[in-house]
Design a protein around this motif. Structure first.
Motif, PDB file in Angstrom:
ATOM      1  N   SER A  34      18.857  65.618  45.327  1.00  0.00           N
ATOM      2  CA  SER A  34      19.376  65.089  43.989  1.00  0.00           C
ATOM      3  C   SER A  34      21.186  64.949  44.318  1.00  0.00           C
ATOM      4  O   SER A  34      22.147  65.768  44.673  1.00  0.00           O
ATOM      5  CB  SER A  34      19.617  66.617  43.691  1.00  0.00           C
ATOM      6  N   TYR A  35      21.550  63.638  44.258  1.00  0.00           N
ATOM      7  CA  TYR A  35      22.616  63.043  44.619  1.00  0.00           C
ATOM      8  C   TYR A  35      23.721  63.311  43.475  1.00  0.00           C
ATOM      9  O   TYR A  35      23.680  63.149  42.279  1.00  0.00           O
ATOM     10  CB  TYR A  35      22.218  61.229  44.368  1.00  0.00           C
ATOM     11  N   GLN A  36      24.319  63.716  43.741  1.00  0.00           N
ATOM     12  CA  GLN A  36      26.408  64.109  43.228  1.00  0.00           C
ATOM     13  C   GLN A  36      27.025  63.393  43.303  1.00  0.00           C
ATOM     14  O   GLN A  36      27.147  61.973  44.653  1.00  0.00           O
ATOM     15  CB  GLN A  36      26.551  65.497  43.201  1.00  0.00           C
ATOM     16  N   TYR A  37      27.499  63.711  42.375  1.00  0.00           N
ATOM     17  CA  TYR A  37      29.446  62.376  42.720  1.00  0.00           C
ATOM     18  C   TYR A  37      29.765  63.915  43.444  1.00  0.00           C
ATOM     19  O   TYR A  37      29.945  64.831  42.758  1.00  0.00           O
ATOM     20  CB  TYR A  37      29.478  61.965  41.273  1.00  0.00           C
ATOM     21  N   TRP A  38      31.075  63.102  44.098  1.00  0.00           N
ATOM     22  CA  TRP A  38      31.816  63.664  44.968  1.00  0.00           C
ATOM     23  C   TRP A  38      32.978  63.505  45.245  1.00  0.00           C
ATOM     24  O   TRP A  38      33.046  61.413  45.016  1.00  0.00           O
ATOM     25  CB  TRP A  38      31.232  64.339  46.807  1.00  0.00           C
ATOM     26  N   SER A  39      34.208  63.761  45.133  1.00  0.00           N
ATOM     27  CA  SER A  39      35.729  63.562  44.795  1.00  0.00           C
ATOM     28  C   SER A  39      35.785  62.904  46.298  1.00  0.00           C
ATOM     29  O   SER A  39      36.697  61.679  45.981  1.00  0.00           O
ATOM     30  CB  SER A  39      36.930  64.767  44.485  1.00  0.00           C
ATOM     31  N   PHE A  40      35.160  63.577  47.006  1.00  0.00           N
ATOM     32  CA  PHE A  40      35.520  62.198  48.440  1.00  0.00           C
ATOM     33  C   PHE A  40      34.654  61.521  48.737  1.00  0.00           C
ATOM     34  O   PHE A  40      34.544  60.654  50.203  1.00  0.00           O
ATOM     35  CB  PHE A  40      35.126  63.270  49.705  1.00  0.00           C
ATOM     36  N   ALA A  41      33.878  60.873  47.919  1.00  0.00           N
ATOM     37  CA  ALA A  41      32.824  60.066  48.077  1.00  0.00           C
ATOM     38  C   ALA A  41      33.823  58.570  48.295  1.00  0.00           C
ATOM     39  O   ALA A  41      34.844  58.485  47.958  1.00  0.00           O
ATOM     40  CB  ALA A  41      32.165  60.085  47.519  1.00  0.00           C
ATOM     41  N   GLY A  42      33.062  57.895  49.502  1.00  0.00           N
ATOM     42  CA  GLY A  42      34.167  56.611  49.410  1.00  0.00           C
ATOM     43  C   GLY A  42      35.093  56.273  49.899  1.00  0.00           C
ATOM     44  O   GLY A  42      35.913  57.207  50.801  1.00  0.00           O
ATOM     45  N   PRO A  43      35.642  54.915  50.737  1.00  0.00           N
ATOM     46  CA  PRO A  43      37.070  54.069  51.295  1.00  0.00           C
ATOM     47  C   PRO A  43      37.703  55.720  50.791  1.00  0.00           C
ATOM     48  O   PRO A  43      38.447  55.759  51.876  1.00  0.00           O
ATOM     49  CB  PRO A  43      37.142  53.407  51.487  1.00  0.00           C
ATOM     50  N   PHE A  44      38.285  55.806  49.730  1.00  0.00           N
ATOM     51  CA  PHE A  44      39.667  56.284  49.316  1.00  0.00           C
ATOM     52  C   PHE A  44      39.393  57.659  49.040  1.00  0.00           C
ATOM     53  O   PHE A  44      40.295  58.174  47.738  1.00  0.00           O
ATOM     54  CB  PHE A  44      40.256  54.862  48.218  1.00  0.00           C
ATOM     55  N   GLY A  45      38.301  58.389  48.954  1.00  0.00           N
ATOM     56  CA  GLY A  45      37.843  59.687  48.943  1.00  0.00           C
ATOM     57  C   GLY A  45      38.497  60.558  48.927  1.00  0.00           C
ATOM     58  O   GLY A  45      39.151  60.531  50.051  1.00  0.00           O
ATOM     59  N   PHE A 158      19.746  53.259  55.124  1.00  0.00           N
ATOM     60  CA  PHE A 158      20.774  52.972  56.095  1.00  0.00           C
ATOM     61  C   PHE A 158      21.430  51.761  56.463  1.00  0.00           C
ATOM     62  O   PHE A 158      22.351  52.236  56.678  1.00  0.00           O
ATOM     63  CB  PHE A 158      20.343  53.385  57.815  1.00  0.00           C
ATOM     64  N   VAL A 159      20.454  50.403  56.079  1.00  0.00           N
ATOM     65  CA  VAL A 159      21.508  49.394  55.534  1.00  0.00           C
ATOM     66  C   VAL A 159      22.229  49.547  54.417  1.00  0.00           C
ATOM     67  O   VAL A 159      24.179  48.967  54.738  1.00  0.00           O
ATOM     68  CB  VAL A 159      20.462  47.953  55.746  1.00  0.00           C
ATOM     69  N   PHE A 160      21.886  50.101  53.426  1.00  0.00           N
ATOM     70  CA  PHE A 160      22.630  49.713  52.259  1.00  0.00           C
ATOM     71  C   PHE A 160      23.925  51.121  52.492  1.00  0.00           C
ATOM     72  O   PHE A 160      24.916  50.598  51.379  1.00  0.00           O
ATOM     73  CB  PHE A 160      22.115  50.091  51.146  1.00  0.00           C
ATOM     74  N   ASP A 161      23.783  51.704  52.668  1.00  0.00           N
ATOM     75  CA  ASP A 161      24.583  52.803  52.994  1.00  0.00           C
ATOM     76  C   ASP A 161      25.911  52.444  53.890  1.00  0.00           C
ATOM     77  O   ASP A 161      27.204  52.772  54.199  1.00  0.00           O
ATOM     78  CB  ASP A 161      23.794  54.381  54.112  1.00  0.00           C
ATOM     79  N   ILE A 162      25.946  51.463  54.985  1.00  0.00           N
ATOM     80  CA  ILE A 162      26.549  50.847  55.730  1.00  0.00           C
ATOM     81  C   ILE A 162      27.343  50.444  54.522  1.00  0.00           C
ATOM     82  O   ILE A 162      29.575  49.716  54.548  1.00  0.00           O
ATOM     83  CB  ILE A 162      26.458  49.622  56.601  1.00  0.00           C
ATOM     84  N   PHE A 163      27.054  49.232  53.618  1.00  0.00           N
ATOM     85  CA  PHE A 163      27.465  48.976  52.731  1.00  0.00           C
ATOM     86  C   PHE A 163      28.352  49.277  51.550  1.00  0.00           C
ATOM     87  O   PHE A 163      29.235  48.952  50.833  1.00  0.00           O
ATOM     88  CB  PHE A 163      26.790  47.762  52.267  1.00  0.00           C
ATOM     89  N   THR A 164      27.475  50.368  50.753  1.00  0.00           N
ATOM     90  CA  THR A 164      28.155  50.929  49.930  1.00  0.00           C
ATOM     91  C   THR A 164      29.082  52.588  50.060  1.00  0.00           C
ATOM     92  O   THR A 164      29.153  52.986  49.638  1.00  0.00           O
ATOM     93  CB  THR A 164      27.009  52.160  49.255  1.00  0.00           C
ATOM     94  N   GLN A 165      28.945  52.633  51.611  1.00  0.00           N
ATOM     95  CA  GLN A 165      29.786  53.679  52.432  1.00  0.00           C
ATOM     96  C   GLN A 165      29.570  54.936  51.959  1.00  0.00           C
ATOM     97  O   GLN A 165      30.067  55.827  51.827  1.00  0.00           O
ATOM     98  CB  GLN A 165      31.157  53.756  52.137  1.00  0.00           C
ATOM     99  N   TYR A 166      28.325  55.437  51.909  1.00  0.00           N
ATOM    100  CA  TYR A 166      27.972  56.894  51.623  1.00  0.00           C
ATOM    101  C   TYR A 166      27.483  57.209  52.752  1.00  0.00           C
ATOM    102  O   TYR A 166      26.972  57.173  54.032  1.00  0.00           O
ATOM    103  CB  TYR A 166      26.329  56.435  50.643  1.00  0.00           C
ATOM    104  N   GLN A 167      28.165  58.809  53.169  1.00  0.00           N
ATOM    105  CA  GLN A 167      28.251  59.847  53.890  1.00  0.00           C
ATOM    106  C   GLN A 167      28.389  60.795  53.673  1.00  0.00           C
ATOM    107  O   GLN A 167      27.924  61.945  53.961  1.00  0.00           O
ATOM    108  CB  GLN A 167      29.499  59.365  55.105  1.00  0.00           C
ATOM    109  N   GLU A 168      27.695  60.499  51.888  1.00  0.00           N
ATOM    110  CA  GLU A 168      27.033  62.649  51.376  1.00  0.00           C
ATOM    111  C   GLU A 168      25.430  63.165  51.655  1.00  0.00           C
ATOM    112  O   GLU A 168      25.241  63.981  50.539  1.00  0.00           O
ATOM    113  CB  GLU A 168      28.066  62.266  49.935  1.00  0.00           C
TER     114      GLU A 168
END
Length: 280
Positions: A34-45, A158-168
């Motif tokens: 279940s993928y959630q929204y996290w305040s710390f996601a993204g390059p400026f999270g 994992f290729v898409f994650d490089i561009f979306t900055q998904y680390q959660e």
């Protein structure tokens, strides 16, 4: 022709790497995430301080009896980038714990209330005691769990994650696990002392009983006291415990990117100025 062969081999290597990175579990049972929204996601999270404090409360009241936090010191609770407890609040939290110290002048170990410099003590004296208290299962330490138990997403994710900055994937997995307790499918027999969990990475059965219940922990800031909210808050807290300097890392990364862009621009204009009168 040789160039084409090299390109094909490179593509094959990437595909093979992606297949190798796919969890072994994918060949059998596929866990539900279940993928959630996290305040710390993204390059400026950034971390939500109120959420971290709520998550610590969930850990302290529901998880600390079995799971340690051995790599986190009490002083970390009051440091920048963390839950932002005041120093006095962190001292009060530390005083609730008893740690072993010594030796004293007579060579004996002794117990005392914890101070800011101490780390969270383990709830069990050793692994054998932990297993004996949990039907043979060993409760993992929470310090690095949000990183250590992050499922590998495989190719091409994992290729898409490089561009979306998904680390959660770590906190997403922890949330999914905590909310994954369901009735087993018809005909599925659950072993004694085990529970069925649709999101458990190691299989379908888990020794940990469902730990969260609605309104079992009191929130005083108006946040809904639901199982989903408890799970999300403690997952966020565990992410901070695993990566307490996440905000500093992202700030440094942004500065580095700005520097590289400016530096690349300076190199471009310098090159044009030096070589503009040179015939090519």
């Amino acid at each position: 022709m040789k160039t084409m062969i090299k390109m094909v081999r490179s593509l094959a290597a990437v595909v093979a790497l992606g297949v190798a990175a796919t969890p072994a579990l994918a060949a059998g049972k596929k866990i539900e995430m279940s993928y959630q929204y996290w305040s710390f996601a993204g390059p400026f999270g950034t971390y939500d301080r109120a959420q971290l404090q709520r998550g610590f409360k969930v850990y302290q009241q529901n998880c600390a009896a079995c799971h340690g936090l051995s790599r986190v010191a009490f002083r970390n609770l009051a440091e920048d980038g963390g839950p932002s407890f005041t120093e006095d609040e962190a001292k009060a939290i530390a005083a609730e714990y008893i740690v072993m110290d010594g030796p004293d002048d007579f060579g004996d170990m002794f117990e005392r209330p914890a101070i800011l410099a101490d780390r969270f003590p383990s709830p069990f004296p050793n692994e054998q005691a932990a297993r004996a208290a949990n039907n043979g299962a060993y409760p993992p330490d929470f310090s690095l769990l949000a990183k250590a138990r992050a499922p590998q997403r495989g190719f091409p994710n994992f290729v898409f994650d490089i561009f979306t900055q998904y680390q959660e994937s770590g906190p997403d997995y922890i949330y999914s696990l905590l909310m994954g307790y369901v009735e087993p499918p018809e005909g599925k027999e659950v072993p004694v002392g085990q529970y069925y969990n649709k999101s458990f990475l190691a299989g379908e059965f888990i020794a940990m009983a469902p730990p969260l219940y609605a309104e079992s922990i009191e929130y005083t800031d108006g946040t809904p006291m639901t199982e989903e909210q408890y799970a999300k808050d403690v997952a966020a807290f565990m992410m901070w415990a695993a990566e307490p300097h996440l905000e500093d890392r992202k700030k440094m990364g942004f500065r580095v990117m700005i520097f590289l862009i400016v530096f690349a621009g300076m190199l471009y204009f310098t090159k044009n100025r030096v070589w503009r009168n040179v015939e090519h």
